[in-house]
Design an enzyme around this catalytic site. Structure first.
Site, mmCIF file in Angstrom:
data_model
loop_
_atom_site.group_PDB
_atom_site.id
_atom_site.type_symbol
_atom_site.label_atom_id
_atom_site.label_comp_id
_atom_site.label_asym_id
_atom_site.label_seq_id
_atom_site.Cartn_x
_atom_site.Cartn_y
_atom_site.Cartn_z
ATOM 1 N N ASP A 67 0.822 -1.203 0.000
ATOM 2 C CA ASP A 67 0.000 0.000 0.000
ATOM 3 C C ASP A 67 0.856 1.253 0.000
ATOM 4 O O ASP A 67 2.074 1.193 0.143
ATOM 5 C CB ASP A 67 -0.944 0.002 1.210
ATOM 6 C CG ASP A 67 -0.298 -0.559 2.474
ATOM 7 O OD1 ASP A 67 0.885 -0.262 2.707
ATOM 8 O OD2 ASP A 67 -0.968 -1.286 3.225
ATOM 9 N N ASP A 136 -8.367 -3.264 14.181
ATOM 10 C CA ASP A 136 -9.746 -3.507 13.741
ATOM 11 C C ASP A 136 -9.835 -4.655 12.742
ATOM 12 O O ASP A 136 -10.880 -4.873 12.136
ATOM 13 C CB ASP A 136 -10.352 -2.233 13.138
ATOM 14 C CG ASP A 136 -9.554 -1.715 11.948
ATOM 15 O OD1 ASP A 136 -8.549 -2.359 11.558
ATOM 16 O OD2 ASP A 136 -9.920 -0.649 11.396
ATOM 17 N N HIS A 138 -7.968 -4.988 9.912
ATOM 18 C CA HIS A 138 -7.658 -4.692 8.505
ATOM 19 C C HIS A 138 -6.305 -5.281 8.126
ATOM 20 O O HIS A 138 -5.414 -5.414 8.960
ATOM 21 C CB HIS A 138 -7.713 -3.182 8.221
ATOM 22 C CG HIS A 138 -6.566 -2.389 8.760
ATOM 23 N ND1 HIS A 138 -6.653 -1.613 9.890
ATOM 24 C CD2 HIS A 138 -5.291 -2.232 8.300
ATOM 25 C CE1 HIS A 138 -5.498 -1.013 10.100
ATOM 26 N NE2 HIS A 138 -4.650 -1.378 9.156
ATOM 27 N N GLU A 143 -10.012 -1.621 5.017
ATOM 28 C CA GLU A 143 -10.691 -1.328 6.269
ATOM 29 C C GLU A 143 -11.949 -2.188 6.413
ATOM 30 O O GLU A 143 -12.428 -2.780 5.438
ATOM 31 C CB GLU A 143 -11.060 0.160 6.321
ATOM 32 C CG GLU A 143 -9.873 1.114 6.256
ATOM 33 C CD GLU A 143 -9.126 1.221 7.571
ATOM 34 O OE1 GLU A 143 -9.084 0.234 8.334
ATOM 35 O OE2 GLU A 143 -8.570 2.298 7.842
#
Length: 260
Positions: A67, A136, A138, A143
């Site tokens: 990314d 979370d 990801h 996400e």
């Protein structure tokens, strides 16, 4: 999915480096998938040490980053292009032109994302993908709510992720709101996926993606469908797993020839 629980990050770095070294020795032109963040650093340190000490050769290998932030100028110290160069690729003998990064500053980001996917396919796909996981759940910057079939694309960051990453910037205001990330569908095409998680703050996410349902609310859970996914955990990150003793027993008794 194989879950391996070890005492700490040093052991994780060694195990992961063993798998990468074995891959490079049987396939010198291997394609590696590189992640940023703190989780992969012990792997990169161990690989750099093996290159310096033992001559582990990366000269024919290619690497693709997971990314990149959108909007950071080239050369920004917190761009993932620079982080990967600083933490890993500058420390081994991989050819700089063989290190590929998503282009977060492209004038036409959708076209740049398509080109990135095409470059991966042209080299035969990723042989081994290193991953971390967010608090979370990801992976990459996919996400919660991301399509399980998604490809490389632009994504908006949720505020929790921006807060988690603010420690790398001077202030929260400097953390970009958008990124380019490989999609979950892209990640799932890697032949071997190796996810690293350390620390008690990751325990809930680890339990959710390893033992919970496969769901877009926990993007890493898609790895339950991967034919060769390895999860490397320290004791703190494994502390919420119901089947932790079973995972330890399985790893302790697996055949030595099997590897990760």
């Amino acid at each position: 999915m194989e879950v391996v629980i070890v005492p700490g990050s040093k052991q994780i770095g060694k195990l992961a480096a063993d798998a990468i070294e074995a891959l490079l020795r049987r396939k010198p032109q291997a394609v590696l998938g590189l992640a940023t963040g703190s989780s992969p650093l012990p792997i990169y340190d161990e690989l750099a040490a093996r290159h310096e000490r033992d001559g582990l050769d990366f000269s024919q290998a290619h690497a693709f980053a997971l990314d990149e932030y959108v909007g950071l100028e080239r050369g920004h110290p917190e761009s993932y292009r620079e982080v990967i160069r600083r933490e890993f690729t500058s420390r081994v003998n991989i050819t700089p032109e063989n290190v590929h990064n998503p282009d977060g500053s492209a004038a036409d980001i959708p076209a740049a994302c398509s080109s990135y996917e095409e470059a991966m396919h042209a080299l035969g796909g990723v042989d081994l993908q290193i991953l971390g996981v967010g608090t979370d759940g990801h992976i990459g910057f996919n996400e919660p709510g991301s399509s399980l079939a998604s490809r490389t694309r632009i994504k908006s960051l949720i505020e929790q992720t921006r807060r988690d990453n603010a420690r790398f910037f001077n202030s929260m205001a400097e953390v970009p709101h958008h990124v380019v990330t490989q999609g979950l569908g892209t990640i799932m095409e890697a032949r071997h996926v190796m996810l690293v998680a350390t620390g008690a703050q990751k325990a809930q996410a680890v339990r959710d993606f390893v033992e919970g349902p496969v769901s877009a609310i926990c993007p890493a859970s898609v790895l339950q469908f991967h034919p060769h996914a390895t999860v490397l955990l320290d004791e703190a990150a494994a502390s919420s797993l119901k089947l932790a003793d079973f995972y330890r027993h399985t790893y302790d008794n697996k055949p030595g020839w099997q590897g990760l």
